[in-house]
Design a protein around this motif. Structure first.
Motif, PDB file in Angstrom:
ATOM      1  N   ARG A  42      52.569  -8.561  56.421  1.00 40.96           N
ATOM      2  CA  ARG A  42      53.576  -8.021  57.549  1.00 40.96           C
ATOM      3  C   ARG A  42      54.021  -6.715  57.184  1.00 40.96           C
ATOM      4  O   ARG A  42      53.894  -6.361  56.076  1.00 40.96           O
ATOM      5  N   LEU A  54      56.378  -6.930  61.995  1.00 39.19           N
ATOM      6  CA  LEU A  54      55.112  -7.366  62.635  1.00 39.19           C
ATOM      7  C   LEU A  54      54.199  -7.951  61.557  1.00 39.19           C
ATOM      8  O   LEU A  54      54.095  -7.745  60.442  1.00 39.19           O
ATOM      9  N   THR A  55      54.050  -9.469  61.860  1.00 42.30           N
ATOM     10  CA  THR A  55      53.300 -10.319  60.941  1.00 42.30           C
ATOM     11  C   THR A  55      51.864 -10.858  61.550  1.00 42.30           C
ATOM     12  O   THR A  55      51.974 -11.286  62.679  1.00 42.30           O
ATOM     13  N   ILE A  56      51.085 -10.664  60.496  1.00 41.17           N
ATOM     14  CA  ILE A  56      49.628 -11.058  61.058  1.00 41.17           C
ATOM     15  C   ILE A  56      49.568 -12.658  60.693  1.00 41.17           C
ATOM     16  O   ILE A  56      49.748 -13.038  59.569  1.00 41.17           O
ATOM     17  N   PRO A  57      49.238 -13.366  61.789  1.00 43.07           N
ATOM     18  CA  PRO A  57      49.174 -14.959  61.330  1.00 43.07           C
ATOM     19  C   PRO A  57      47.963 -15.361  60.620  1.00 43.07           C
ATOM     20  O   PRO A  57      46.849 -14.582  60.689  1.00 43.07           O
ATOM     21  N   GLU A  75      43.329 -16.490  64.729  1.00 40.88           N
ATOM     22  CA  GLU A  75      42.945 -15.494  66.103  1.00 40.88           C
ATOM     23  C   GLU A  75      43.370 -16.541  66.905  1.00 40.88           C
ATOM     24  O   GLU A  75      43.018 -16.146  68.099  1.00 40.88           O
ATOM     25  N   SER A  77      46.234 -16.420  68.411  1.00 40.55           N
ATOM     26  CA  SER A  77      47.351 -15.512  69.366  1.00 40.55           C
ATOM     27  C   SER A  77      46.803 -14.141  69.532  1.00 40.55           C
ATOM     28  O   SER A  77      45.820 -13.721  68.794  1.00 40.55           O
ATOM     29  N   ASP A  78      47.131 -13.477  70.287  1.00 40.61           N
ATOM     30  CA  ASP A  78      46.981 -12.066  70.663  1.00 40.61           C
ATOM     31  C   ASP A  78      47.794 -11.078  69.870  1.00 40.61           C
ATOM     32  O   ASP A  78      48.222 -10.181  70.323  1.00 40.61           O
ATOM     33  N   TRP A  79      47.628 -11.442  68.707  1.00 41.58           N
ATOM     34  CA  TRP A  79      48.388 -10.471  67.931  1.00 41.58           C
ATOM     35  C   TRP A  79      48.066  -9.055  67.714  1.00 41.58           C
ATOM     36  O   TRP A  79      48.923  -8.097  67.636  1.00 41.58           O
ATOM     37  N   ARG A  80      46.828  -8.652  67.547  1.00 42.67           N
ATOM     38  CA  ARG A  80      46.735  -7.411  67.576  1.00 42.67           C
ATOM     39  C   ARG A  80      47.086  -6.582  68.680  1.00 42.67           C
ATOM     40  O   ARG A  80      47.689  -5.509  68.500  1.00 42.67           O
ATOM     41  N   HIS A  82      49.536  -7.274  70.480  1.00 44.72           N
ATOM     42  CA  HIS A  82      51.082  -7.346  70.333  1.00 44.72           C
ATOM     43  C   HIS A  82      51.561  -6.469  69.430  1.00 44.72           C
ATOM     44  O   HIS A  82      52.540  -5.503  69.613  1.00 44.72           O
ATOM     45  N   HIS A  83      50.750  -6.463  68.174  1.00 42.76           N
ATOM     46  CA  HIS A  83      51.453  -5.323  67.383  1.00 42.76           C
ATOM     47  C   HIS A  83      51.228  -4.024  67.916  1.00 42.76           C
ATOM     48  O   HIS A  83      51.911  -2.961  67.516  1.00 42.76           O
TER      49      HIS A  83
END
Length: 204
Positions: A42, A54-57, A75, A77-80, A82-83
């Motif tokens: 994070r 911002l936290t990487i799952p 992966e 979620s579409d975290w990249r 989002h971040h």
């Protein structure tokens, strides 16, 4: 300062880079049992509403006994995206965001499922952009009380309220709204100070 022992971190805070800017080499801890709620997955940026985490799952492949080097990025979620959207919203109006934008986005979308590999890729990118020349290695074993290195593995931690690190004020986009917020992700300093980032880190 000769060598540091540091934790892997996602867009680490300014304090982390202040140490790197003065060291000849650094060793990244790979064999610790992965701890929760740290900068390992994070970071904190300065958003229009204040501090944003911002936290990487992640996925612990061996449960609570998983080593940092074994942590996988989830992966689901579409975290990249989002971040990236959060970073762009926070810093689009900063003086140097456009200067670093293209290469940073490319680095962020580096394709790996291993958290430590991902963090090291981003770290090398940022060291290059800032102009810090340092030899990076990873640990071969876990050593609880190492010698001949400055052990910062647990010191640079969002829960460490006893930290004596103080970074001088610099311009922040939302400073008039929320005041100066110290020791955010290195991204905050880089986007606001640009080529002066290295001088700033060496002066702290």
């Amino acid at each position: 300062m000769n060598s540091l022992l540091i934790a892997s971190a996602y867009f680490p805070p300014i304090e982390y880079f202040a140490y790197l800017a003065k060291a000849a080499s650094a060793i990244i801890e790979a064999h610790e049992t992965y701890p929760k709620q740290t900068y390992r997955n994070r970071c904190h940026i300065y958003s229009p509403s204040g501090i944003q985490a911002l936290t990487i799952p992640i996925s612990k492949v061996n449960g609570n006994h998983t080593k940092t080097k074994e942590i996988e990025i989830s992966e689901h979620s579409d975290w990249r995206n989002h971040h990236w959207k959060s970073i762009k919203t926070a810093y689009n109006a900063s003086a140097f965001f456009m200067y670093y934008e293209t290469e940073l986005k490319e680095a962020m979308f580096f394709n790996t499922t291993n958290l430590m590999t991902y963090n090291t890729h981003l770290l090398n990118h940022l060291l290059n952009e800032i102009g810090i020349e340092i030899l990076l290695k990873t640990t071969d074993i876990y050593d609880k009380k190492p010698t001949d290195v400055l052990d910062l593995r647990d010191n640079i931690n969002p829960k460490n309220k006893s930290s004596k690190f103080l970074n001088p004020e610099y311009y922040q986009v939302f400073k008039e709204k929320h005041g100066f917020i110290p020791n955010l992700s290195i991204l905050d300093l880089l986007f606001n100070e640009g080529p002066n980032t290295l001088n700033y880190l060496q002066s702290v």
